[in-house]
Design a protein around this motif. Structure first.
Motif, PDB file in Angstrom:
ATOM      1  N   VAL A 193       0.835  -1.161  -0.056  1.00  0.00           N
ATOM      2  CA  VAL A 193      -0.022  -0.065  -0.055  1.00  0.00           C
ATOM      3  C   VAL A 193       0.866   1.297  -0.037  1.00  0.00           C
ATOM      4  CG1 VAL A 193      -1.621   1.092   1.184  1.00  0.00           C
ATOM      5  CG2 VAL A 193      -1.778  -1.459   1.005  1.00  0.00           C
ATOM      6  N   LYS A 231      -0.149   4.415  -0.477  1.00  0.00           N
ATOM      7  CA  LYS A 231      -0.760   5.810  -0.239  1.00  0.00           C
ATOM      8  C   LYS A 231       0.014   6.844   0.575  1.00  0.00           C
ATOM      9  CE  LYS A 231      -3.274   4.192   4.048  1.00  0.00           C
ATOM     10  NZ  LYS A 231      -4.113   3.220   4.519  1.00  0.00           N
ATOM     11  N   ASN A 260      -5.826   4.039  -1.793  1.00  0.00           N
ATOM     12  CA  ASN A 260      -7.082   4.152  -1.067  1.00  0.00           C
ATOM     13  C   ASN A 260      -7.706   5.659  -1.526  1.00  0.00           C
ATOM     14  OD1 ASN A 260      -5.745   5.782   0.551  1.00  0.00           O
ATOM     15  ND2 ASN A 260      -7.008   5.229   2.093  1.00  0.00           N
ATOM     16  N   VAL A 280      -8.003  -0.129  -2.791  1.00  0.00           N
ATOM     17  CA  VAL A 280      -8.363  -0.990  -1.418  1.00  0.00           C
ATOM     18  C   VAL A 280      -9.445  -0.144  -0.430  1.00  0.00           C
ATOM     19  CG1 VAL A 280      -6.151  -2.234  -1.485  1.00  0.00           C
ATOM     20  CG2 VAL A 280      -6.352  -0.104  -0.168  1.00  0.00           C
ATOM     21  N   MET A 307     -13.032  -9.542   1.405  1.00  0.00           N
ATOM     22  CA  MET A 307     -11.764  -8.538   1.913  1.00  0.00           C
ATOM     23  C   MET A 307     -12.323  -8.248   3.292  1.00  0.00           C
ATOM     24  SD  MET A 307     -11.313  -5.257   2.300  1.00  0.00           S
ATOM     25  CE  MET A 307     -10.060  -3.861   2.163  1.00  0.00           C
ATOM     26  N   VAL A 317     -11.106  -5.836   6.770  1.00  0.00           N
ATOM     27  CA  VAL A 317     -10.242  -4.923   7.848  1.00  0.00           C
ATOM     28  C   VAL A 317     -10.787  -5.149   9.103  1.00  0.00           C
ATOM     29  CG1 VAL A 317      -9.466  -2.586   8.394  1.00  0.00           C
ATOM     30  CG2 VAL A 317     -10.163  -3.094   5.728  1.00  0.00           C
ATOM     31  N   MET A 337      -2.761  -6.668   7.466  1.00  0.00           N
ATOM     32  CA  MET A 337      -2.189  -5.254   7.153  1.00  0.00           C
ATOM     33  C   MET A 337      -0.791  -5.328   8.028  1.00  0.00           C
ATOM     34  SD  MET A 337      -5.691  -3.162   7.440  1.00  0.00           S
ATOM     35  CE  MET A 337      -4.968  -1.492   7.879  1.00  0.00           C
ATOM     36  N   SER A 338      -0.068  -4.176   8.162  1.00  0.00           N
ATOM     37  CA  SER A 338       1.107  -4.143   8.740  1.00  0.00           C
ATOM     38  C   SER A 338       1.273  -4.855  10.082  1.00  0.00           C
ATOM     39  CB  SER A 338       1.880  -2.719   8.847  1.00  0.00           C
ATOM     40  OG  SER A 338       2.097  -2.357   7.694  1.00  0.00           O
ATOM     41  N   ARG A 384      -2.275  -6.803   2.499  1.00  0.00           N
ATOM     42  CA  ARG A 384      -2.275  -5.272   1.924  1.00  0.00           C
ATOM     43  C   ARG A 384      -1.407  -4.606   3.152  1.00  0.00           C
ATOM     44  NH1 ARG A 384      -7.496  -6.384   2.889  1.00  0.00           N
ATOM     45  NH2 ARG A 384      -7.242  -4.922   4.636  1.00  0.00           N
ATOM     46  N   ILE A 385      -0.097  -4.555   2.724  1.00  0.00           N
ATOM     47  CA  ILE A 385       0.799  -3.990   3.688  1.00  0.00           C
ATOM     48  C   ILE A 385       1.342  -2.703   3.243  1.00  0.00           C
ATOM     49  CG2 ILE A 385       3.129  -4.526   4.912  1.00  0.00           C
ATOM     50  CD1 ILE A 385       2.532  -7.511   4.566  1.00  0.00           C
ATOM     51  N   GLY A 386       0.973  -1.743   4.188  1.00  0.00           N
ATOM     52  CA  GLY A 386       1.624  -0.322   4.164  1.00  0.00           C
ATOM     53  C   GLY A 386       3.165  -0.172   5.018  1.00  0.00           C
ATOM     54  N   THR A 387       2.661   0.587   6.067  1.00  0.00           N
ATOM     55  CA  THR A 387       3.718   1.167   6.678  1.00  0.00           C
ATOM     56  C   THR A 387       4.863   0.190   7.083  1.00  0.00           C
ATOM     57  OG1 THR A 387       2.521   1.052   8.622  1.00  0.00           O
ATOM     58  CG2 THR A 387       2.669   3.128   7.914  1.00  0.00           C
TER      59      THR A 387
HETATM   60  C1  LIG Z   1      -3.753   2.027   4.749  1.00  0.00           C
HETATM   61  C2  LIG Z   1      -4.349   0.553   4.242  1.00  0.00           C
HETATM   62  C3  LIG Z   1      -3.655  -0.665   4.486  1.00  0.00           C
HETATM   63  C4  LIG Z   1      -2.165  -0.797   4.892  1.00  0.00           C
HETATM   64  O1  LIG Z   1      -2.158  -0.250   6.330  1.00  0.00           O
HETATM   65  P1  LIG Z   1      -0.725  -0.558   7.210  1.00  0.00           P
HETATM   66  O2  LIG Z   1      -1.085  -0.727   8.271  1.00  0.00           O
HETATM   67  O3  LIG Z   1      -0.028   0.805   6.580  1.00  0.00           O
HETATM   68  O4  LIG Z   1      -0.136  -1.587   6.436  1.00  0.00           O
HETATM   69  C5  LIG Z   1      -4.383  -1.834   4.041  1.00  0.00           C
HETATM   70  N1  LIG Z   1      -5.629  -1.849   3.729  1.00  0.00           N
HETATM   71  C6  LIG Z   1      -6.320  -0.578   3.564  1.00  0.00           C
HETATM   72  C7  LIG Z   1      -7.763  -0.714   3.361  1.00  0.00           C
HETATM   73  C8  LIG Z   1      -5.725   0.733   3.804  1.00  0.00           C
HETATM   74  O5  LIG Z   1      -6.548   1.550   3.769  1.00  0.00           O
END
Ligand SMILES: *Cc1c(COP(=O)(O)O)cnc(C)c1O
Length: 229
Positions: A36, A38, A59, A84, A167, A169, A204-205, A220-223
């Motif tokens: 991710v 963003k 996103n 996402v 999917m 969260v 996620m992270s 879905r991995i961001g930070t």
């Molecule tokens: C930002 C986001 C992520 C990633 O989040 P991190 O905690 O940074 O890994 C995953 N899924 C969705 C829907 C997001 O908005």
């Protein structure tokens, strides 16, 4: 303390994915990393492409469309963009221009707009996950899991959309395992009517290792990779 480089953070996450897959007796090849990007400039996905990664998540349409354009000018044809976040119906047309996977198909009005825009080009295709709302708050994005099968029937009736799966969260303040199990149960229910919709976008992270234990196929991995921004 020296900061880790992007390559080191990516390598660290890949190691953790590998260990979690081994622990869960799962094949690494069935786990797809979506990074991710963003809140970061196009430089980040460009650098990640150079490191061999090509699946990126965004996103917000406005940010994503601008970024995808820059990336495609620098590295034509290499990136796959996953949308996402919550998507407003008036952004569908734009999203379809750069995105090939939508992780947040969560309501009939959004499906209706997707159907309408996809119908304009018979060659257009979209892969999609149905997003589940795992909270009690109807204002959060996502479909009530009780409505999953009936909504999935509607999605399946459009041959331009390939339904990949579900999917989720995980809710804030909830034990992630509880929600990951609910996602896994919903996935099982979906497969009764759509055996090929077997994929699970979760993790996620902060919780991707647990998600792997519950069958997640798209992380879905961001930070943890991109750093804070
Ligand atoms: C930002 C986001 C992520 C990633 O989040 P991190 O905690 O940074 O890994 C995953 N899924 C969705 C829907 C997001 O908005």
């Amino acid at each position: 303390m020296t900061e880790l480089t992007l390559a080191q953070r990516l390598g660290g996450v890949q190691d953790r994915i590998r260990s979690a897959a081994t622990k869960a007796h799962r094949d690494l090849a069935e786990i797809q990393l979506v990074i991710v990007t963003k809140n970061h400039s196009a430089d980040l996905p460009i650098e990640l492409l150079e490191l061999g990664e090509s699946n990126f998540g965004e996103n917000r349409d406005q940010e994503a469309s601008a970024k995808a354009l820059i990336v495609s000018e620098n590295k034509p044809g290499l990136a796959t963009w996953h949308f996402v976040g919550q998507l407003q119906s008036n952004k569908v047309r734009s999203m379809l221009e750069y995105s090939s996977v939508l992780h947040s198909l969560d309501r009939a009005s959004l499906l209706k707009e997707l159907n309408k825009q996809l119908a304009k080009d018979s060659a257009a295709r979209l892969q999609a996950f149905i997003e589940l709302n795992l909270t009690e708050d109807p204002n959060r994005g996502g479909l009530d899991p009780n409505d999953l099968k009936s909504f999935a029937e509607l999605v399946l009736s459009n041959p331009q959309i390939q339904l990949l799966g579900v999917m989720g969260v995980v809710g804030l303040g909830v034990e992630p395992d509880v929600d990951f199990e609910r996602i896994a149960i919903a996935s099982q229910a979906l497969r009764e009517i759509a055996p090929e919709a077997k994929f699970i976008s979760a993790g996620m992270s902060g919780d991707f290792e647990e998600a792997i234990g519950f069958g997640a196929t798209h992380l879905r991995i961001g930070t943890a990779i991109t750093g804070n921004r």
